[in-house]
Motif scaffolding. Structure first.
Motif, PDB file in Angstrom:
ATOM      1  N   ALA A 182       0.929  -1.044  -0.124  1.00 45.95           N
ATOM      2  CA  ALA A 182      -0.052  -0.036   0.029  1.00 45.95           C
ATOM      3  C   ALA A 182       0.805   1.495   0.066  1.00 45.95           C
ATOM      4  O   ALA A 182       1.881   1.342   0.668  1.00 45.95           O
ATOM      5  CB  ALA A 182      -0.991   0.095   1.219  1.00 45.95           C
ATOM      6  N   PHE A 183       0.267   2.198  -0.528  1.00 46.85           N
ATOM      7  CA  PHE A 183       1.078   3.464  -0.635  1.00 46.85           C
ATOM      8  C   PHE A 183       0.129   4.778  -0.507  1.00 46.85           C
ATOM      9  O   PHE A 183      -0.867   4.865  -1.456  1.00 46.85           O
ATOM     10  CB  PHE A 183       2.040   3.688  -2.098  1.00 46.85           C
ATOM     11  CG  PHE A 183       2.806   5.016  -1.992  1.00 46.85           C
ATOM     12  CD1 PHE A 183       3.859   4.896  -0.996  1.00 46.85           C
ATOM     13  CD2 PHE A 183       2.401   6.250  -2.189  1.00 46.85           C
ATOM     14  CE1 PHE A 183       4.859   6.219  -1.368  1.00 46.85           C
ATOM     15  CE2 PHE A 183       3.191   7.333  -2.173  1.00 46.85           C
ATOM     16  CZ  PHE A 183       4.139   7.265  -1.758  1.00 46.85           C
ATOM     17  N   PHE A 184      -0.002   5.504   0.450  1.00 45.87           N
ATOM     18  CA  PHE A 184      -0.989   6.274   0.594  1.00 45.87           C
ATOM     19  C   PHE A 184      -0.537   7.666   0.024  1.00 45.87           C
ATOM     20  O   PHE A 184       0.250   8.359   0.645  1.00 45.87           O
ATOM     21  CB  PHE A 184      -1.450   6.471   2.140  1.00 45.87           C
ATOM     22  CG  PHE A 184      -2.418   5.425   2.555  1.00 45.87           C
ATOM     23  CD1 PHE A 184      -2.500   4.255   1.901  1.00 45.87           C
ATOM     24  CD2 PHE A 184      -3.187   5.860   3.445  1.00 45.87           C
ATOM     25  CE1 PHE A 184      -3.294   3.238   2.268  1.00 45.87           C
ATOM     26  CE2 PHE A 184      -4.001   4.770   4.172  1.00 45.87           C
ATOM     27  CZ  PHE A 184      -4.137   3.535   3.191  1.00 45.87           C
ATOM     28  N   ASP A 185      -1.030   8.084  -1.127  1.00 45.96           N
ATOM     29  CA  ASP A 185      -0.555   9.232  -1.755  1.00 45.96           C
ATOM     30  C   ASP A 185      -1.668  10.578  -1.201  1.00 45.96           C
ATOM     31  O   ASP A 185      -2.832  10.430  -1.226  1.00 45.96           O
ATOM     32  CB  ASP A 185      -0.738   9.120  -3.287  1.00 45.96           C
ATOM     33  CG  ASP A 185      -0.444  10.400  -3.894  1.00 45.96           C
ATOM     34  OD1 ASP A 185       0.588  10.627  -3.998  1.00 45.96           O
ATOM     35  OD2 ASP A 185      -1.596  11.282  -4.489  1.00 45.96           O
ATOM     36  N   VAL A 186      -1.052  11.733  -0.956  1.00 41.47           N
ATOM     37  CA  VAL A 186      -1.487  12.702  -0.160  1.00 41.47           C
ATOM     38  C   VAL A 186      -1.681  13.737  -1.340  1.00 41.47           C
ATOM     39  O   VAL A 186      -0.584  14.331  -1.942  1.00 41.47           O
ATOM     40  CB  VAL A 186      -1.016  13.210   0.912  1.00 41.47           C
ATOM     41  CG1 VAL A 186      -2.002  14.496   1.370  1.00 41.47           C
ATOM     42  CG2 VAL A 186      -1.286  12.078   1.834  1.00 41.47           C
ATOM     43  N   ALA A 187      -2.896  14.191  -1.747  1.00 42.82           N
ATOM     44  CA  ALA A 187      -2.884  15.467  -2.667  1.00 42.82           C
ATOM     45  C   ALA A 187      -4.199  16.384  -2.481  1.00 42.82           C
ATOM     46  O   ALA A 187      -4.847  16.317  -1.358  1.00 42.82           O
ATOM     47  CB  ALA A 187      -3.186  14.844  -4.177  1.00 42.82           C
ATOM     48  N   GLU A 188      -3.981  17.478  -3.391  1.00 42.03           N
ATOM     49  CA  GLU A 188      -5.131  18.374  -3.307  1.00 42.03           C
ATOM     50  C   GLU A 188      -5.357  19.122  -1.932  1.00 42.03           C
ATOM     51  O   GLU A 188      -6.680  19.301  -1.348  1.00 42.03           O
ATOM     52  CB  GLU A 188      -6.624  17.831  -3.582  1.00 42.03           C
ATOM     53  CG  GLU A 188      -6.661  17.323  -5.183  1.00 42.03           C
ATOM     54  CD  GLU A 188      -7.836  16.650  -5.574  1.00 42.03           C
ATOM     55  OE1 GLU A 188      -8.885  16.768  -4.652  1.00 42.03           O
ATOM     56  OE2 GLU A 188      -7.904  16.017  -6.746  1.00 42.03           O
ATOM     57  N   LEU A 189      -4.131  19.589  -1.189  1.00 37.76           N
ATOM     58  CA  LEU A 189      -4.387  20.164   0.071  1.00 37.76           C
ATOM     59  C   LEU A 189      -4.764  21.536  -0.116  1.00 37.76           C
ATOM     60  O   LEU A 189      -4.413  22.387  -1.033  1.00 37.76           O
ATOM     61  CB  LEU A 189      -2.841  20.070   0.619  1.00 37.76           C
ATOM     62  CG  LEU A 189      -2.553  21.036   2.045  1.00 37.76           C
ATOM     63  CD1 LEU A 189      -3.511  20.269   2.932  1.00 37.76           C
ATOM     64  CD2 LEU A 189      -1.101  20.924   2.217  1.00 37.76           C
ATOM     65  N   THR A 190      -5.993  21.912   0.728  1.00 39.14           N
ATOM     66  CA  THR A 190      -6.671  23.196   0.741  1.00 39.14           C
ATOM     67  C   THR A 190      -6.901  23.577   2.271  1.00 39.14           C
ATOM     68  O   THR A 190      -6.858  22.754   3.135  1.00 39.14           O
ATOM     69  CB  THR A 190      -7.919  23.144  -0.123  1.00 39.14           C
ATOM     70  OG1 THR A 190      -8.808  22.243   0.361  1.00 39.14           O
ATOM     71  CG2 THR A 190      -7.704  23.093  -1.379  1.00 39.14           C
ATOM     72  N   PRO A 191      -6.637  24.860   2.531  1.00 39.74           N
ATOM     73  CA  PRO A 191      -6.286  25.918   1.477  1.00 39.74           C
ATOM     74  C   PRO A 191      -4.910  25.839   1.118  1.00 39.74           C
ATOM     75  O   PRO A 191      -4.154  24.966   1.855  1.00 39.74           O
ATOM     76  CB  PRO A 191      -6.407  27.103   2.220  1.00 39.74           C
ATOM     77  CG  PRO A 191      -6.162  26.664   3.881  1.00 39.74           C
ATOM     78  CD  PRO A 191      -6.906  25.243   3.870  1.00 39.74           C
ATOM     79  N   GLY A 192      -4.413  26.426   0.089  1.00 44.10           N
ATOM     80  CA  GLY A 192      -3.043  26.615  -0.303  1.00 44.10           C
ATOM     81  C   GLY A 192      -2.267  27.571   0.703  1.00 44.10           C
ATOM     82  O   GLY A 192      -2.589  27.298   2.090  1.00 44.10           O
ATOM     83  N   THR A 209      -5.222   8.859  -1.583  1.00 45.01           N
ATOM     84  CA  THR A 209      -5.321   7.546  -2.517  1.00 45.01           C
ATOM     85  C   THR A 209      -4.404   6.427  -2.053  1.00 45.01           C
ATOM     86  O   THR A 209      -3.263   6.970  -2.169  1.00 45.01           O
ATOM     87  CB  THR A 209      -5.348   8.150  -3.991  1.00 45.01           C
ATOM     88  OG1 THR A 209      -6.214   9.241  -3.983  1.00 45.01           O
ATOM     89  CG2 THR A 209      -5.622   7.039  -4.957  1.00 45.01           C
ATOM     90  N   ASN A 210      -4.856   5.301  -2.059  1.00 47.35           N
ATOM     91  CA  ASN A 210      -3.851   4.158  -1.945  1.00 47.35           C
ATOM     92  C   ASN A 210      -3.634   3.759  -3.423  1.00 47.35           C
ATOM     93  O   ASN A 210      -4.399   3.019  -4.056  1.00 47.35           O
ATOM     94  CB  ASN A 210      -4.822   3.151  -1.310  1.00 47.35           C
ATOM     95  CG  ASN A 210      -3.943   1.801  -1.275  1.00 47.35           C
ATOM     96  OD1 ASN A 210      -2.630   1.811  -1.544  1.00 47.35           O
ATOM     97  ND2 ASN A 210      -4.260   0.876  -0.570  1.00 47.35           N
ATOM     98  N   THR A 211      -2.323   4.107  -3.887  1.00 53.18           N
ATOM     99  CA  THR A 211      -1.767   4.069  -5.218  1.00 53.18           C
ATOM    100  C   THR A 211      -0.969   2.575  -4.980  1.00 53.18           C
ATOM    101  O   THR A 211      -0.507   2.014  -6.300  1.00 53.18           O
ATOM    102  CB  THR A 211      -0.830   5.021  -5.505  1.00 53.18           C
ATOM    103  OG1 THR A 211       0.206   5.026  -4.691  1.00 53.18           O
ATOM    104  CG2 THR A 211      -1.754   6.306  -5.702  1.00 53.18           C
ATOM    105  N   GLY A 212      -0.987   1.913  -4.213  1.00 60.25           N
ATOM    106  CA  GLY A 212      -0.304   0.559  -3.950  1.00 60.25           C
ATOM    107  C   GLY A 212      -1.298  -0.566  -4.338  1.00 60.25           C
ATOM    108  O   GLY A 212      -2.425  -0.214  -4.834  1.00 60.25           O
ATOM    109  N   PRO A 238      -6.842  -1.107  -2.476  1.00 64.28           N
ATOM    110  CA  PRO A 238      -6.124  -0.481  -3.957  1.00 64.28           C
ATOM    111  C   PRO A 238      -6.717   0.554  -4.666  1.00 64.28           C
ATOM    112  O   PRO A 238      -8.001   0.041  -4.854  1.00 64.28           O
ATOM    113  CB  PRO A 238      -5.504  -1.758  -4.426  1.00 64.28           C
ATOM    114  CG  PRO A 238      -5.586  -2.925  -3.347  1.00 64.28           C
ATOM    115  CD  PRO A 238      -6.742  -2.510  -2.231  1.00 64.28           C
ATOM    116  N   GLY A 239      -6.332   1.538  -4.987  1.00 61.85           N
ATOM    117  CA  GLY A 239      -7.234   2.329  -5.786  1.00 61.85           C
ATOM    118  C   GLY A 239      -8.120   3.242  -5.452  1.00 61.85           C
ATOM    119  O   GLY A 239      -8.852   4.109  -5.972  1.00 61.85           O
TER     120      GLY A 239
END
Length: 539
Positions: A182-192, A209-212, A238-239
């Motif tokens: 498993a790999f937990f990707d962190v994105a779309e952090l708000t506020p900037g 998102t689990n990209t693993g 996954p996904g």
């Protein structure tokens, strides 16, 4: 020392072979040494079985630990990955302790991160064993990192165990290799990148998102300069993607710049947060700062904050005015005037920009030279400084219309231009609104400010719109002062047109009647008939 060594060391001090007494002495001492040695060995053997040391202490209690545990941060890792291991123990009494950890098979690398105050520590060159040794210790925690070899295969396992020489024994732990963890990707952090005031809270969100290729559960944390201020447990297949939201009082810090992040065990999204004290652009305007007794002036306070937040304004007056009236509170939630007329306040919730307008009236018994000060009260969020109103014995400003220049007639619906000459005949500066009225309706205005004896020409242009042609009164007004004339609004094609600008039979009939009565000439009548025949709008 062995008996043989002891005998060799002692023999030089003995007498020669002819001396029988010393030889017997040596024999007796030798027998005594052997006896004492055997007795000590027996006591040690018996003591170890009974838990009694040679000095009478309880060795079982010394060897017994109350707690001991091994924690592995991640039991499932990918080839080449590193995970952290902590081993902690607590003995009933302080003692010398050796911790030995063995690894089967060996890792690609082993690094001791924290020895917990040990005197000696080391890792075997083969990366299959480490040791940590303390002189006297009751409790300690050791942290080390192990790295799985890059060539490890999916499903391989690595066992962590206590070595045979370890004084601390813990159940084995297993680390398993997963080539698609498993790999937990962190994105779309708000506020900037953002700024807040000290004490404010901020709503932070991100997507994880689990990209693993493996289902996993991780703690997703909100951190400020590395310090965890909020956390959520997230389980993802996954996904799968999930949004996380945190509400935290990140502004509860000293003014400055900080790095805030939403972080999983695998990745973090980071931006800059600026914490500062609220600031604002402030301005207080007094329409007239020199007044006569009994006169009234308007005070306007403009505030624009650097960020939307609560706002409290309070103005104090020394001495008190005869009257204070709030004209416009700028949308305040609460406002009021002290009964003594020495203070006014207004309170807003979240606001970035607002204006407070109020009027103050000078007491009638004020004398020339008196001064009335307006300043921010100590309870106000902002200080605007001090403004002063001075009492004068001069005549107050008084505006007079000296002349009014306007045409005597104008066709209906056409524009008319008029000029008015206005003079301040009073003894003080003043500001007044000049109005142009047509048939009693205000159709244009202009505000002018004049010093004593100053004159200005005010020009107005407006459409001569009336219900019917004929005589109408028009002129300029300043407060109660006015200058008027009679304006004749003449008939025009527009007089006989409908709302759509077209002239119908009724318009032609009305025009004929007005021609018979002498209100219009024959050329205008013919023009109106022409528009009716051609269906051409007049405007």
């Amino acid at each position: 020392m062995s008996v043989h060594q002891w005998r060799e060391d002692c023999s030089p001090h003995l007498s020669g072979p002819d001396n029988q007494t010393p030889r017997r002495t040596v024999q007796r001492l030798t027998m005594l040494f052997v006896t004492v040695t055997l007795l000590l060995a027996v006591l040690a053997l018996v003591g170890s079985g009974l838990g009694i040391a040679a000095d009478g202490s309880d060795t079982a209690s010394l060897n017994e630990t109350n707690t001991s545990e091994r924690n592995v941060s991640d039991h499932v890792v990918s080839p080449g990955a590193t995970t952290s291991v902590t081993v902690s123990f607590k003995f009933q009494e302080a003692r010398q302790v050796t911790l030995v950890e063995t690894f089967t098979p060996e890792f690609g690398n082993v690094t001791i991160v924290d020895t917990g105050g040990a005197t000696l520590s080391g890792v075997n060159n083969a990366n299959d064993e480490l040791f940590v040794d303390w002189g006297e210790v009751k409790t300690a925690t050791v942290t080390y990192e192990v790295t799985v070899p890059d060539d490890a295969a999916d499903g391989d396992t690595f066992t962590l165990n206590s070595g045979k020489m370890s004084d601390v024994t813990i159940e084995p732990a297993v680390i398993e290799v997963d080539t698609d963890p498993a790999f937990f990707d962190v994105a779309e952090l708000t506020p900037g990148e953002t700024s807040i005031d000290s004490g404010d809270s901020v709503n932070v969100s991100a997507t994880v998102t689990n990209t693993g290729g493996t289902t996993d559960t991780q703690a997703v944390n909100l951190t400020l300069d590395g310090e965890v201020v909020a956390s959520q447990s997230v389980t993802l297949e996954p996904g799968e993607t999930q949004s996380v939201t945190f509400m935290a009082a990140l502004g509860d810090r000293d003014a400055g710049s900080y790095e805030y992040a939403v972080a999983s065990a695998d990745e973090a999204a980071t931006v800059t947060l600026t914490v500062g004290n609220p600031t604002a652009d402030l301005d207080r305007t007094i329409s007239e700062s020199t007044l006569t007794p009994g006169a009234t002036t308007t005070v306007t306070v403009d505030v624009t904050q650097n960020t939307s937040s609560g706002l409290f304004l309070a103005e104090s007056f020394t001495p008190a005015f005869a009257d204070v009236t709030i004209v416009d509170d700028g949308g305040a939630d609460f406002k009021g005037v002290n009964n003594a007329n020495d203070e006014v306040f207004a309170d807003w919730g979240d606001v970035k920009s607002t204006t407070l307008t109020y009027k103050v009236t000078i007491p009638k018994d004020a004398t020339a030279g008196d001064e009335y000060t307006i300043q921010s009260a100590s309870s106000s969020d902002y200080a605007l400084g001090t403004d002063t109103i001075t009492i004068s014995d001069a005549e107050p400003a008084s505006f007079a219309v000296e002349a009014f220049d306007a045409p005597g007639s104008v066709p209906q619906e056409e524009n008319i231009t008029v000029n008015a000459t206005v003079t301040n005949v009073g003894g003080m500066n003043g500001t007044e609104t000049v109005e142009y009225r047509l048939g009693g309706d205000v159709v244009a205005t202009e505000t002018v400010t004049l010093a004593p004896n100053e004159t200005v020409t005010v020009t107005f242009e407006a459409a001569a719109t009336t219900d019917r042609p004929g005589a109408v009164t028009h002129g300029v007004w300043i407060a109660e002062e006015s200058h008027t004339q009679t304006l004749t609004v003449k008939h025009s094609r527009a007089t006989y047109a409908g709302d759509n600008g077209e002239i119908g039979l009724r318009g032609v009939s009305n025009a004929s009647t007005d021609w018979n009565d002498g209100h219009i000439d024959l050329s205008l009548l013919r023009d109106i008939i022409g528009h009716w025949r051609t269906d051409t709008p007049v405007r």
